[in-house]
Design a protein around this motif. Sequence first.
Motif, PDB file in Angstrom:
ATOM      1  N   ALA A 183      13.177 -36.278 -26.690  1.00 21.98           N
ATOM      2  CA  ALA A 183      14.328 -36.631 -27.515  1.00 21.98           C
ATOM      3  C   ALA A 183      13.935 -37.324 -28.807  1.00 21.98           C
ATOM      4  O   ALA A 183      14.805 -37.651 -29.619  1.00 21.98           O
ATOM      5  CB  ALA A 183      15.275 -37.529 -26.723  1.00 21.98           C
TER       6      ALA A 183
ATOM      7  N   HIS B  54      17.917 -34.926 -32.432  1.00 20.16           N
ATOM      8  CA  HIS B  54      18.720 -34.846 -33.639  1.00 20.16           C
ATOM      9  C   HIS B  54      19.412 -33.489 -33.706  1.00 20.16           C
ATOM     10  O   HIS B  54      18.917 -32.480 -33.218  1.00 20.16           O
ATOM     11  CB  HIS B  54      17.828 -35.051 -34.863  1.00 20.16           C
ATOM     12  CG  HIS B  54      17.133 -36.380 -34.865  1.00 20.16           C
ATOM     13  ND1 HIS B  54      17.813 -37.569 -34.970  1.00 20.16           N
ATOM     14  CD2 HIS B  54      15.824 -36.709 -34.757  1.00 20.16           C
ATOM     15  CE1 HIS B  54      16.950 -38.572 -34.953  1.00 20.16           C
ATOM     16  NE2 HIS B  54      15.747 -38.075 -34.817  1.00 20.16           N
TER      17      HIS B  54
ATOM     18  N   GLN C 171      12.728 -40.348 -29.080  1.00 15.15           N
ATOM     19  CA  GLN C 171      13.141 -41.751 -28.997  1.00 15.15           C
ATOM     20  C   GLN C 171      12.093 -42.576 -28.254  1.00 15.15           C
ATOM     21  O   GLN C 171      12.414 -43.394 -27.402  1.00 15.15           O
ATOM     22  CB  GLN C 171      14.499 -41.866 -28.305  1.00 15.15           C
ATOM     23  CG  GLN C 171      15.610 -41.106 -28.992  1.00 15.15           C
ATOM     24  CD  GLN C 171      16.946 -41.292 -28.304  1.00 15.15           C
ATOM     25  OE1 GLN C 171      17.156 -42.272 -27.599  1.00 15.15           O
ATOM     26  NE2 GLN C 171      17.852 -40.352 -28.507  1.00 15.15           N
TER      27      GLN C 171
ATOM     28  N   THR D 151       9.882 -46.974 -30.241  1.00 12.64           N
ATOM     29  CA  THR D 151      10.620 -48.176 -30.603  1.00 12.64           C
ATOM     30  C   THR D 151      10.249 -49.268 -29.615  1.00 12.64           C
ATOM     31  O   THR D 151       9.794 -48.988 -28.496  1.00 12.64           O
ATOM     32  CB  THR D 151      12.141 -47.941 -30.562  1.00 12.64           C
ATOM     33  OG1 THR D 151      12.539 -47.670 -29.202  1.00 12.64           O
ATOM     34  CG2 THR D 151      12.542 -46.768 -31.461  1.00 12.64           C
TER      35      THR D 151
ATOM     36  N   ALA E 163      12.243 -48.986 -26.383  1.00 11.67           N
ATOM     37  CA  ALA E 163      11.837 -47.843 -25.565  1.00 11.67           C
ATOM     38  C   ALA E 163      10.504 -48.112 -24.877  1.00 11.67           C
ATOM     39  O   ALA E 163      10.347 -47.864 -23.672  1.00 11.67           O
ATOM     40  CB  ALA E 163      11.751 -46.589 -26.431  1.00 11.67           C
TER      41      ALA E 163
ATOM     42  N   ILE F 137      19.372 -41.656 -22.262  1.00  8.10           N
ATOM     43  CA  ILE F 137      19.232 -40.354 -22.919  1.00  8.10           C
ATOM     44  C   ILE F 137      19.825 -39.282 -22.017  1.00  8.10           C
ATOM     45  O   ILE F 137      19.436 -39.169 -20.845  1.00  8.10           O
ATOM     46  CB  ILE F 137      17.753 -40.050 -23.196  1.00  8.10           C
ATOM     47  CG1 ILE F 137      17.160 -41.092 -24.138  1.00  8.10           C
ATOM     48  CG2 ILE F 137      17.585 -38.653 -23.794  1.00  8.10           C
ATOM     49  CD1 ILE F 137      15.665 -40.959 -24.332  1.00  8.10           C
TER      50      ILE F 137
ATOM     51  N   LEU G 142      16.739 -45.301 -20.781  1.00  5.60           N
ATOM     52  CA  LEU G 142      17.098 -45.424 -22.201  1.00  5.60           C
ATOM     53  C   LEU G 142      18.455 -44.811 -22.515  1.00  5.60           C
ATOM     54  O   LEU G 142      18.852 -44.745 -23.689  1.00  5.60           O
ATOM     55  CB  LEU G 142      16.018 -44.754 -23.057  1.00  5.60           C
ATOM     56  CG  LEU G 142      14.619 -45.371 -22.962  1.00  5.60           C
ATOM     57  CD1 LEU G 142      13.644 -44.616 -23.836  1.00  5.60           C
ATOM     58  CD2 LEU G 142      14.641 -46.843 -23.332  1.00  5.60           C
TER      59      LEU G 142
ATOM     60  N   PRO H  86      12.147 -39.326 -23.060  1.00  7.49           N
ATOM     61  CA  PRO H  86      12.207 -39.986 -24.373  1.00  7.49           C
ATOM     62  C   PRO H  86      11.356 -39.285 -25.430  1.00  7.49           C
ATOM     63  O   PRO H  86      11.757 -39.210 -26.603  1.00  7.49           O
ATOM     64  CB  PRO H  86      11.673 -41.396 -24.077  1.00  7.49           C
ATOM     65  CG  PRO H  86      11.950 -41.602 -22.629  1.00  7.49           C
ATOM     66  CD  PRO H  86      11.759 -40.273 -21.994  1.00  7.49           C
TER      67      PRO H  86
END
Length: 356
Positions: free
Chosen positions: A83, A290, A85, A88, A91, A211, A209, A80
């Motif tokens: 990535a 992204h 991410q 949050t 997460a 991913i 998650l 995570p």
Amino acid sequence: MTETAPLTSGAHPDNRHPADAHPDNGHPAGVQATTPALLGQRTPPRPPAPPRRPRSVLLGLLKTARPKQWVKNVLVVAAPAAAGQLFTRHALTQLALVFALFTACAAAVYLINDARDADADRAHPTKRHRPVAAGDVPVPVAYGVGGVLAVLAPAVACWLTPPLVPALLIAYLGMQLAYCVSLKHVLVVDLVVVTTGFLMRAMAGGLALGIPLSRWFLITTGFGALFMVAAKRYSEAVQMAGAAGATRALLTEYTTGYLRFVWQLAAGVAVLGYCLWALEDGGTHLLGAHTAPAATGLLPWRQLSVVAFILAVLRYAVFADRGIAGEPEEVVLGDRALAVIGLVWLAMYGLAVAHW
């Protein structure tokens, strides 16, 4: 008058006064060693040994779960974080849960392993102090708690996490228990099993998650873990030279030259994988990151992080080469230069993920 003098001077032993017969109140010579007073002087009584304070079974179970090893489970945040991410609520909640589940699985393996090896550990100079071997935790209790954790962790994962997470935990438990029973005695396979355990931790966060895990992430993480595992084995082999039996028996089957080859090979592949990940299209399409080009940042942080990564590997290799990398966490946290390099790499990586 000439005949009474010998009698009054004590010529016959039977006519001696009891107080004059012997300084020890008339006891004949040779019997004085048996008197209570002399026995007390020659062998003073030892004070009674203090009663052994009973230790809490719960404390013994916690110690058997190896809290110092829980830091390994922080690897669940690797995917995570890569990535972008990580920060949050969903997460953080999922990663905290996966961390706890992996900790429970690892504790189950430690408990069952110590219960199984209790007799052998009692003959070991250091392992005999483990709670199960020392008798602080009964063997049936260790088996029972370990079995409960091994069943409970995947069950909770089935309820609160995506389906791949409990499958991964079950695979981890099966592999580690097989390692405790037999695989730890098989050359090369023991290295692969320990390395795979680290890789599974790193995969768990991404699976929790949703991913996608890139090939570069798996290559870099897997061979990076093999580098540290082989360096640890190499250090143990160097330190036990001339003291066979002082540590794990399988090390006597490896040569230091072979273990050196393994950690050098693993370090090279890990560096190559990281370089390809960082340089191919800026690495932005990997690990679910992204898709904006890396040029949007102030500097190509992802490519620059290669320098810090290689320096970290080279610095760690210094300790591996000296044979003092037997405790990876102590090397990473105890060497100031390595800690600074790691922080620089982390900062560069974070800037790359944030596209600054």
